[in-house]
Design a protein around this motif. Structure first.
Motif: not given
Length: 324
Positions: A96-102, A153-158, A247-254, A260-264
């Motif tokens: 998984d690319q996340e493992l290679l990133f780490q 518990p840091v995760s990436f979406i999109g 980046y859009k970074i949110e603290n959620q329950e999990h 990644v933010e593009t803002n157009g």
């Protein structure tokens, strides 16, 4: 930026008693480069210079303070990568690319950590205060937050925040090729069987920019001279990239979610200067005795081992007569 997790760049905390990743008090340390890698390729006693060339360390001496938890997490990751490494390109490409990133991020951050220590101590000796530009604090802080995904518990979406490419590569069995640019968060690694290139905080922009040549490469085992040219392309593209990753970074329950933010905004690359690129490329090709003047010749297209300059066809690695 999440306030719940440690950010050493906020107050520039680089101390041997604080874990580099969590900020926890500790007396433990771990090597910047995985021990199995140092032992397998026997480069622990080789020296690496800091950016200004006035200070050097042996690779084995590069160690960062870490908590027991962090060391255990990276030890477990090392085992996964070591097992994948045994299966060459197929094994590494399956990770998984996340493992290679780490895994890559651990080494790049470790070198960045030493650059910070060196610069801080240098300025202190001169009676000056250690400081970083706000843009660098933000960039490195984001990178550090992303690296904490190995224990938090840091995760990436999109879209992912990095460009990582893995490809088959032919080297003599005892050769290990490695380069980094810690300040620009870049890494190159090549052995017999596979190579990979990582831009750790470009939001995938450089891979997209180089997608045409990456598609042409598919199904081929690269010659080392092609590997060096490919990394030069990535490195120079990073240099001329006029784009600030956001980046859009949110603290959620999990946990913390990073998007990644593009803002157009469309990433913009500056002018590709063949003179500057040729100089960079000649640094990588000097082992083959290829100089800048060999790359740029009057009234001829620039020398390339990746593409035929006229047809733009990919050059078959088996047709390259240079040693590997």
């Amino acid at each position: 930026m999440s306030q719940a997790l440690f950010n050493p760049f906020k107050d520039l905390i680089f101390d041997e008693h604080f874990c580099f990743l969590t900020g926890a008090l500790t007396n433990e340390k771990m090597t910047v480069f995985p021990e199995w890698l140092l032992n397998h390729f026997k480069f622990g006693e080789e020296r690496i210079e800091m950016m200004d060339k006035t200070k050097s360390y042996t690779y084995a001496d590069l160690k960062v303070p870490c908590s027991v938890e962090v060391k255990a997490a990276f030890d477990a990751l090392d085992l996964k990568v070591q097992e994948a490494y045994k299966n060459g390109f197929e094994g590494m490409a399956s990770l998984d690319q996340e493992l290679l990133f780490q895994w890559t991020g651990r080494m790049v951050y470790g070198l960045l950590y030493y650059e910070m220590l060196y610069e801080r101590d240098r300025l202190l000796k001169q009676g000056e205060e250690f400081e970083l530009a706000g843009a660098l604090k933000e960039r490195f802080g984001y990178f550090h937050l992303m690296l904490q995904s190995i224990i938090e518990p840091v995760s990436f979406i999109g879209k992912k925040p990095w460009s990582i490419v893995v490809f088959p590569l032919k080297y003599s069995s005892d050769i290990f090729s490695y380069r980094d640019d810690a300040v620009n968060l870049m890494f190159q690694f090549g052995v017999n069987g596979f190579g990979f290139i990582a831009c750790l905080q470009d939001n995938g922009v450089i891979r997209e920019n180089q997608n045409e040549i990456l598609e042409k490469m598919e199904g081929h085992v690269l010659h080392p001279v092609q590997f060096e040219e490919l990394y030069a392309r990535f490195h120079y593209s990073d240099y001329i990239l006029q784009y600030k990753p956001e980046y859009k970074i949110e603290n959620q329950e999990h946990g913390v979610v990073i998007e990644v933010e593009t803002n157009g905004k469309q990433p913009v690359f500056g002018l590709w200067d063949e003179n500057i690129f040729a100089q960079l490329l000649s640094n990588y090709w000097q082992v083959y005795g290829i100089e800048r003047d060999d790359i740029l010749k009057f009234q001829k297209p620039p020398l390339s081992f990746l593409e035929n300059p006229y047809s733009k066809d990919f050059i078959n690695p088996e047709s390259i007569k240079l040693p590997f």
